[in-house]
Scaffold this motif. Structure first.
Motif, mmCIF file in Angstrom:
data_model
loop_
_atom_site.group_PDB
_atom_site.id
_atom_site.type_symbol
_atom_site.label_atom_id
_atom_site.label_comp_id
_atom_site.label_asym_id
_atom_site.label_seq_id
_atom_site.Cartn_x
_atom_site.Cartn_y
_atom_site.Cartn_z
ATOM 1 N N VAL A 18 55.660 70.831 54.056
ATOM 2 C CA VAL A 18 55.971 69.441 53.712
ATOM 3 C C VAL A 18 55.817 68.546 54.943
ATOM 4 N N THR A 19 56.261 69.027 56.096
ATOM 5 C CA THR A 19 56.141 68.249 57.336
ATOM 6 C C THR A 19 54.682 67.984 57.672
ATOM 7 N N ILE A 20 53.852 69.008 57.589
ATOM 8 C CA ILE A 20 52.428 68.861 57.898
ATOM 9 C C ILE A 20 51.741 67.981 56.859
ATOM 10 N N VAL A 55 57.180 70.560 68.601
ATOM 11 C CA VAL A 55 58.459 71.206 68.910
ATOM 12 C C VAL A 55 59.314 71.333 67.642
ATOM 13 N N PHE A 56 59.249 70.341 66.765
ATOM 14 C CA PHE A 56 59.997 70.416 65.513
ATOM 15 C C PHE A 56 59.495 71.568 64.647
ATOM 16 N N ILE A 388 62.558 65.240 52.141
ATOM 17 C CA ILE A 388 62.239 63.809 52.180
ATOM 18 C C ILE A 388 62.128 63.330 53.620
ATOM 19 N N ILE A 389 63.093 63.700 54.453
ATOM 20 C CA ILE A 389 63.072 63.312 55.870
ATOM 21 C C ILE A 389 61.783 63.775 56.537
ATOM 22 N N ASN A 390 61.439 65.033 56.332
ATOM 23 C CA ASN A 390 60.296 65.620 57.035
ATOM 24 C C ASN A 390 58.962 65.035 56.590
ATOM 25 N N PHE A 391 58.822 64.815 55.288
ATOM 26 C CA PHE A 391 57.552 64.299 54.781
ATOM 27 C C PHE A 391 57.273 62.897 55.320
ATOM 28 N N PHE A 392 58.321 62.097 55.448
ATOM 29 C CA PHE A 392 58.133 60.706 55.849
ATOM 30 C C PHE A 392 58.403 60.460 57.332
ATOM 31 N N MET A 393 58.332 61.503 58.139
ATOM 32 C CA MET A 393 58.534 61.338 59.588
ATOM 33 C C MET A 393 57.592 60.309 60.228
#
Length: 441
Positions: A18-20, A55-56, A388-393
């Protein structure tokens, strides 16, 4: 006993994936949206963002995922969970009551007021212990629907009431013109429906959901136009202001051709649609450029959590009568009231020490993820918000904004409450023998 961890969803939508995906989507939008860059980021801010991302993701993966043979080892008692559902509903109702009491009767906001006036009234009245309690309890409204789906209850009245509580959080966001808050509600609902397999992908469903999203976008833009009309006076001037002089345009603005096309659209619905697409593009992309401006111009002290996690400082001021200057902290950025990606508030708090924070933030998320794989469903809403937090970083900090920290606190409290209500507490009697206390039997 029940135990229905959706491993397919969790594995397909892992924290790392999701982050990527959010990062890749930002890059895609950057090349598709017709915008002119006015403030370039610079190499050091770009390096800061990239190294923090790296790093995250390292923090997310340094702890291995739970092996297949160790998954779903914890089971849930259906009767106990049903009792927990009613307790959570009670907390949600109390939270809604306090929210209405605080906003309308104590602080004087009203739906008859303009959005700008409500913002001024609430800002001038400040926070009290009632408002903090209301803010912490109100996100419990998201939880009854989650538990209802998990239990697979067949009760239409209870389902309607759970949906009512779920959407009851929207009244504040509508009253204040907060699109980010409404966006969170929609995202959480979509995640719920996908996780519990209530929303299967098909061409028809994609079409219906797309129509709903377009409607919400148009409604959202109308809110934005109405809020802008408070000082722009007419709708045409408001549209021109949004396209040329709003906060987003400081770093990126629509191309001349795009602006001309939107301003000269006669049909108001079509105009709102086009403006919505353009505004969404600016909204989605400008945070990275705002971060570049922040990085290059921030001259104040670092606050070590006081900016991102400001409600803790607010709570300390109210309860312990301290004098932490919250206004000074919130006004420390060179530009206030703009989004600077997830990393903007983190930079204001920690500078380059953000690498330490972001690493352990990733580790913490992975620990929660593993607990859910083991079958501890009570942590699932917390994970959903992490997604949600990670996707919209690259876009927005959903901890610092959109009542995000209150959501995280409430979802964390839910996990704790569930453990306390369904677990066994060890007690010692007078003879030194161990006894156990169970809140729910």
């Amino acid at each position: 006993m029940i135990g229905k961890t959706n491993f397919s969803f969790l594995l397909k939508n892992s924290l790392t994936k999701v982050t990527i995906a959010g990062f890749v989507l930002w890059i895609l939008f950057f090349f598709l949206v017709p915008l002119t860059v006015k403030k370039y980021v610079g190499w050091m801010p770009v390096f800061y963002l990239l190294i923090n991302y790296f790093v995250f993701i390292l923090g997310l993966n340094i702890i291995p995922s739970v092996k297949k043979e160790n998954r779903d080892t914890y089971k849930v008692n259906k009767n106990k969970l049903r009792k927990v559902l009613y307790i959570i509903i009670l907390i949600a109702v109390i939270g809604l009551f306090f929210k209405v009491l605080d906003k309308f009767y104590i602080r004087g906001a009203s739906f008859s007021n303009s959005i700008s006036l409500n913002r001024i009234i609430l800002e001038k009245s400040g926070s009290s212990i009632i408002s903090i309690i209301a803010a912490v309890l109100n996100p419990f409204s998201f939880l009854p629907l989650f538990i209802y789906f998990y239990l697979e209850i067949k009760n239409r009245f209870l389902l309607i009431f759970c949906y009512f509580l779920f959407f009851s959080t929207a009244f504040e966001f509508i009253m204040l013109g907060s699109r980010a808050g409404l966006f969170v509600i929609i995202l959480l609902l979509l995640i719920y429906l996908r996780y519990f397999k209530k929303l299967k992908i098909s061409l028809t469903r994609v079409f219906v959901v797309s129509l709903i999203m377009i409607f919400v976008m148009i409604f959202s833009i109308q809110l934005f136009i109405e809020r802008t009309k408070d000082f722009a006076k007419t709708e045409k001037i408001a549209v021109e202001h949004i396209l040329t002089r709003s906060g987003y345009n400081f770093t990126v603005e629509p191309t001349k051709e795009a602006k001309h096309k939107i301003i000269n659209t006669k049909n108001k619905t079509v105009q709102a649609y086009r403006l919505g697409l353009m505004n969404f593009g600016q909204y989605y992309l400008h945070g990275v450029f705002e971060f570049g401006y922040l990085y290059n111009n921030y001259k104040k002290n670092y606050w070590y959590g006081g900016y991102t996690f400001n409600i803790f400082a607010k709570f300390i001021n109210i309860v312990f009568r301290t004098n932490i200057d919250l206004k000074k902290i919130q006004q420390s950025p060179p530009r206030t009231g703009v989004y600077t990606t997830f990393f903007g508030p983190i930079f204001i708090d920690f500078g380059w020490f953000s690498l330490i924070f972001i690493f352990f933030f990733g580790v913490f998320q992975k620990l929660i993820y593993n607990k859910i794989l083991q079958g501890r469903f009570q942590f699932t809403p917390l994970l959903f918000y992490f997604l949600i937090i990670n996707f919209f970083m690259p876009v927005f900090n959903f901890i610092n904004g959109a009542q995000g920290l209150y959501n995280l606190i409430s979802f964390g409290f839910f996990a704790l409450i569930y453990i306390l209500l369904t677990g066994k507490l060890k007690l010692l009697n007078k003879n030194g023998k161990q006894q156990y206390f169970k809140a729910l039997r």
